[in-house]
Scaffold this active site. Structure first.
Site, PDB file in Angstrom:
ATOM      1  N   HIS A 110     -15.247   0.303   4.004  1.00 30.19           N
ATOM      2  CA  HIS A 110     -15.048   1.610   4.720  1.00 30.19           C
ATOM      3  C   HIS A 110     -16.136   2.340   4.277  1.00 30.19           C
ATOM      4  O   HIS A 110     -16.183   3.693   4.640  1.00 30.19           O
ATOM      5  CB  HIS A 110     -13.697   2.237   3.987  1.00 30.19           C
ATOM      6  CG  HIS A 110     -12.418   1.428   4.826  1.00 30.19           C
ATOM      7  ND1 HIS A 110     -11.534   0.615   4.157  1.00 30.19           N
ATOM      8  CD2 HIS A 110     -12.051   1.841   6.008  1.00 30.19           C
ATOM      9  CE1 HIS A 110     -10.705   0.358   4.988  1.00 30.19           C
ATOM     10  NE2 HIS A 110     -10.748   0.969   6.183  1.00 30.19           N
ATOM     11  N   SER A 131       0.666  -1.293  -0.166  1.00 34.13           N
ATOM     12  CA  SER A 131       0.100   0.153  -0.018  1.00 34.13           C
ATOM     13  C   SER A 131       0.612   1.171  -0.019  1.00 34.13           C
ATOM     14  O   SER A 131       0.249   2.201  -0.220  1.00 34.13           O
ATOM     15  CB  SER A 131      -0.957   0.214   1.166  1.00 34.13           C
ATOM     16  OG  SER A 131      -1.765  -0.795   0.886  1.00 34.13           O
ATOM     17  N   ASP A 135     -17.640   1.526  -0.943  1.00 34.59           N
ATOM     18  CA  ASP A 135     -16.878   0.251  -0.614  1.00 34.59           C
ATOM     19  C   ASP A 135     -17.582  -0.752   0.185  1.00 34.59           C
ATOM     20  O   ASP A 135     -17.683  -0.427   1.385  1.00 34.59           O
ATOM     21  CB  ASP A 135     -15.525   0.573   0.042  1.00 34.59           C
ATOM     22  CG  ASP A 135     -14.740  -0.699   0.420  1.00 34.59           C
ATOM     23  OD1 ASP A 135     -14.968  -1.804  -0.177  1.00 34.59           O
ATOM     24  OD2 ASP A 135     -13.936  -0.645   1.582  1.00 34.59           O
TER      25      ASP A 135
END
Length: 635
Positions: A373, A328, A352
Site C-alpha cells: 500500500h 483484521s 509498505d
C-alpha cells in the site's frame, strides 16, 4: 381274679390325671387370654398414636404441588417461553406390586418402540425419593389417556397428572440464547432441595433457563387428600399453594433476533448485537439452530443422533463457544494499544512494500495486497486493513504488552454476566505457550497475533463486547441478557465488571474511529460497498480468519478449496459514531472475505435498529451479496 381287675382300672389314678390335665388346660387358657388382653392393651393404649397415624396414612395422602415456572419475555413484552397444559404419565414405585409386569403393560398401552421402551424402563428405575412420582412420559395424547383410563384397575401406583409444560414459540431462533428445560436426572436429584422441587420433573439445562433456574422455578406446595383402598382420591382435606416462579424480561429484541437468524440464511455462523451504554444484548444468534421443544418432553434416540451427527453442529452454540481467529477485526484495538504504549503516534507513517521482515530473518510476512500500500499511517492502516503496519506494531510492542492491552478489552476471558456456558476462548501469552506446549515464544508468532491469526481465538460475544467497550471510549459495561427479574430491574453496573480503559489523550479515540469510518466510506475502504447510502455515521472493521495456514509463497484461492477449508468472514461495527446505540459482531464460517459476506449483515442489523423503516428486505440483501464482487481479498 379280683386283684387283676383292680390292676386294669384305677379310678383314683384316672381322677388325678384328669385334675392335672384340667388344671394345665385352665392355666394355658388363662395365660393365653392374659397375653391376648395384654397385647390388646399394648396396641390400643400404649401404641395408640403410632397405629392411629399409620391408619391415617392409609386413608390420607400428602401430595406435592409443583409450582408454575416463570415466563420469559423479550424487551418489548413478546412471549419467548410459555407454559402449556399437558398430561404426564407418572409412577410411584412403592405402590407398585409387580414393577416388571406393570411396565410391560404400559409399554403395550403406549405402543412404544423397542428403543422408547428401553428409555421408559430406565426412567422407571431412576433413583427417586420415597413415594415421589417418577416421570415416565410427557405430553400424552387423547388416545393414550383413554387407554390408561380403561386399564386403571390394573395399574396401581400409575397416575396421569395434568401439568404445565414448557413451550418455546420460536424454538429454532431462540434455542441457544434461551436454552431449554429437561427431565431431572439422577445426578441433579442429589443436589436439589427435596422440599422445593417436590413433584417437579423438569429443570433448566442450558442458557437463560439454566442460569436463572432459582428464580424461574418457584416453591412447591402440598395438598392433603383422602383416598380409598385403591388409592383413588375422594376429597381434598387441605392445601398449601405453591409459589410460582418469577417472570423474566430479557434485553433481547425478538425482531432483531429473527432478522439475524434470517440474515445467516442457513449458513454456519453467529451474530451478536449489544447496546454499548447499557450492556443489553439485543441479539445473540447461533446458526443453524434446533427445535428446543424436543428436549422438553424428551427427544427420541433417532432425532438426537441426527442432531449429533449433523456436520453443521446445530447443538453447538457458536455465539459463546465458537473459537475463531479474529483476523483484521482487531486492528483498531491494536492501533489504540500502540498509542497507549507509546509505540506509534496517529501520524506515524511506514512504507509498505507488500511484506514485513524480522531483523536477521529472510522470511517475508506478506500483506494481503502483494504489491503493498506504499505510505501508510494509522488511519489508513485501518481503512485498507494493511498487514505490514501491524506486523511492525506487534513486533515493537511484543507479546507481553499485546497480551496485557488486549486482555483489557476482555479477550481471553468470560465477559458476560448471565450467559451460561460462555467460553473464555484464548488470548495467547508466553506463559500459556510454555504451559501448553513446553516451548518458548517466537517472534514470528507475535507477528501472527498482530493480524489476528495464530493462536489467538475469540468468540462472537467477546468480539461484540470489545466493540462495545471501544464504542464507549473505554467504559466497561458488562453484557447481560436479563433486564428485569420479576419486578426487580437488573442493574447496569454488575459484580465482576472490568476496569475502564483510560488513555492519556482522548483524541486518540477519534483518530481510531476515523479510520474505522473510512472502512465503510473511504474510497479505499475494504467495506466501501457496504457503506453506500448510509444514513448515519458508522464505524466498522472487516476481517478474514484463516482456517489453515498458507506457506510463504502460496496464494489463497477459494475456488480450489473444499467449502469447509475456506476462510471465515468477520465484521465488527458500531453506530452511530457520535452516539453509539448498537455494537455488532458477525462471523460467517467458510464464507470468504469479511468485507462482503459479513459487512452487509452488520449493516442490515444497524439499519434495522436505528432507522424508522426497520428491517431491510432480507432476500434482496442476500441476492445483492451474491452479486457483489467488490470484496477485498484477505479482509
Amino acid at each position: 381274679m379280683r386283684q387283676r381287675r383292680e390292676t386294669l382300672k384305677n379310678p383314683e389314678h384316672e381322677l388325678r390325671i384328669f385334675r392335672i390335665r384340667a388344671f394345665l388346660a385352665a392355666f394355658l387358657i388363662v395365660t393365653l387370654t392374659g397375653l391376648l388382653m395384654g397385647r390388646l392393651v399394648y396396641l390400643q393404649v400404649v401404641q395408640h398414636e403410632v397405629y392411629s397415624t399409620r391408619s391415617e396414612k392409609n386413608r390420607v395422602r400428602v401430595e406435592p404441588l409443583p409450582p408454575t415456572r416463570g415466563l420469559i419475555h423479550d424487551r418489548n413484552g413478546v412471549l419467548l417461553a410459555e407454559n402449556r397444559p399437558t398430561y404426564n404419565l407418572t409412577l410411584i414405585r412403592e405402590r407398585v406390586e409387580d414393577l416388571d409386569a406393570t411396565l410391560a403393560l404400559l409399554e403395550r398401552l403406549m405402543e412404544l418402540s423397542p428403543e422408547e421402551a428401553e428409555a421408559f424402563r430406565v426412567r422407571s428405575r431412576q433413583r427417586q425419593r420415597p413415594f415421589q412420582p417418577s416421570l415416565l412420559m410427557s405430553d400424552l395424547n387423547e388416545a393414550q389417556i383413554a387407554r390408561l383410563a380403561v386399564n386403571r384397575h390394573l395399574l396401581p401406583g400409575v397416575e396421569v397428572e395434568a401439568q404445565l409444560l414448557r413451550y418455546y414459540p420460536d424454538a429454532h431462533i431462540m434455542a441457544h440464547a434461551l436454552g431449554y428445560v429437561g427431565r431431572i436426572n439422577a445426578e441433579e436429584l442429589k443436589t436439589l432441595d427435596p422440599g422445593r422441587y417436590a413433584g417437579t420433573h423438569f429443570i433448566g439445562k442450558t442458557g437463560v433457563e439454566r442460569f436463572y433456574e432459582d428464580v424461574l422455578h418457584g416453591q412447591a406446595g402440598l395438598r392433603k387428600v383422602e383416598t380409598n383402598a385403591r388409592g383413588r382420591v375422594l376429597r381434598e382435606l387441605g392445601r398449601t399453594d405453591p409459589v410460582p416462579g418469577q417472570n423474566l424480561r430479557l434485553t433481547l429484541d425478538k425482531g432483531l433476533q429473527s432478522l439475524a437468524y434470517e440474515l445467516l440464511d442457513g449458513r454456519r455462523g453467529s451474530i451478536v448485537a449489544i447496546v454499548p451504554k447499557t450492556g443489553e444484548i439485543l441479539a445473540m444468534v447461533s446458526a443453524p439452530g434446533f427445535d428446543s421443544n424436543q428436549f422438553v418432553t424428551g427427544i427420541d434416540v433417532a432425532s438426537y443422533r441426527a442432531l449429533q451427527e449433523d456436520l453443521d453442529l446445530p447443538l453447538f452454540n457458536r455465539a459463546i463457544r465458537g473459537h475463531y481467529p479474529p483476523g483484521s477485526t482487531i486492528k483498531p484495538f491494536l492501533a489504540l494499544a500502540g498509542l497507549v504504549e507509546g509505540v506509534i503516534t496517529p501520524d506515524r507513517v511506514i512504507n509498505d512494500p507488500g511484506f514485513y521482515q524480522l531483523p536477521n530473518d529472510s522470511r517475508r510476512y506478506r500483506n494481503w495486497l502483494r504489491w503493498g500500500h506504499g505510505r501508510v499511517d494509522m488511519e489508513r492502516s485501518i481503512a485498507v486493513s494493511n498487514n505490514t503496519y501491524y506486523y511492525a506494531l506487534a513486533h515493537e510492542m511484543g507479546i507481553d504488552r499485546l497480551h496485557e492491552q488486549m486482555s483489557a478489552f476482555g479477550f481471553g476471558q468470560r465477559v458476560a454476566y448471565d450467559v451460561f456456558g460462555e467460553s473464555q476462548a484464548l488470548m495467547p501469552s508466553r506463559e500459556w505457550k510454555r504451559g501448553r506446549f513446553g516451548q518458548s515464544w517466537f517472534p514470528g508468532e507475535t507477528l501472527s497475533v498482530g493480524i489476528g491469526q495464530g493462536y489467538w481465538q475469540v468468540t462472537p460475544l467477546q468480539l461484540a463486547t470489545a466493540t462495545a467497550v471501544l464504542a464507549n471510549r473505554g467504559e466497561w459495561v458488562m453484557p447481560r441478557l436479563a433486564s428485569h427479574v420479576g419486578d426487580r430491574e437488573v442493574p447496569q453496573r454488575l459484580p465482576g465488571t472490568k476496569r475502564d480503559i483510560t488513555v492519556s489523550n482522548p483524541l486518540w479515540w477519534d483518530r481510531v474511529f476515523s479510520g474505522m469510518e473510512k472502512v465503510l466510506t473511504g474510497h479505499e475502504g475494504t467495506a466501501r460497498r457496504t457503506g453506500v447510502g448510509l444514513e448515519y455515521r458508522m464505524a466498522g472493521k472487516s476481517g478474514t480468519a484463516q482456517v489453515f495456514s498458507l506457506g510463504q509463497d502460496q496464494r489463497y484461492n477459494a475456488d480450489q478449496l473444499a467449502e469447509r477449508l475456506r476462510d471465515h468472514a468477520l465484521f465488527m461495527a458500531f453506530a452511530p459514531l457520535e452516539d453509539p446505540q448498537i455494537a455488532v459482531s458477525v462471523i460467517v464460517e467458510n464464507a470468504g472475505g469479511g468485507s462482503t459476506h459479513a459487512a452487509h449483515l452488520a449493516r442490515a442489523m444497524t439499519d434495522a435498529w436505528l432507522l424508522d423503516e426497520g428491517a431491510p428486505d432480507v432476500e434482496e440483501l442476500l441476492e445483492a451479496m451474491e452479486n457483489d464482487t467488490g470484496s477485498v481479498a484477505g479482509n
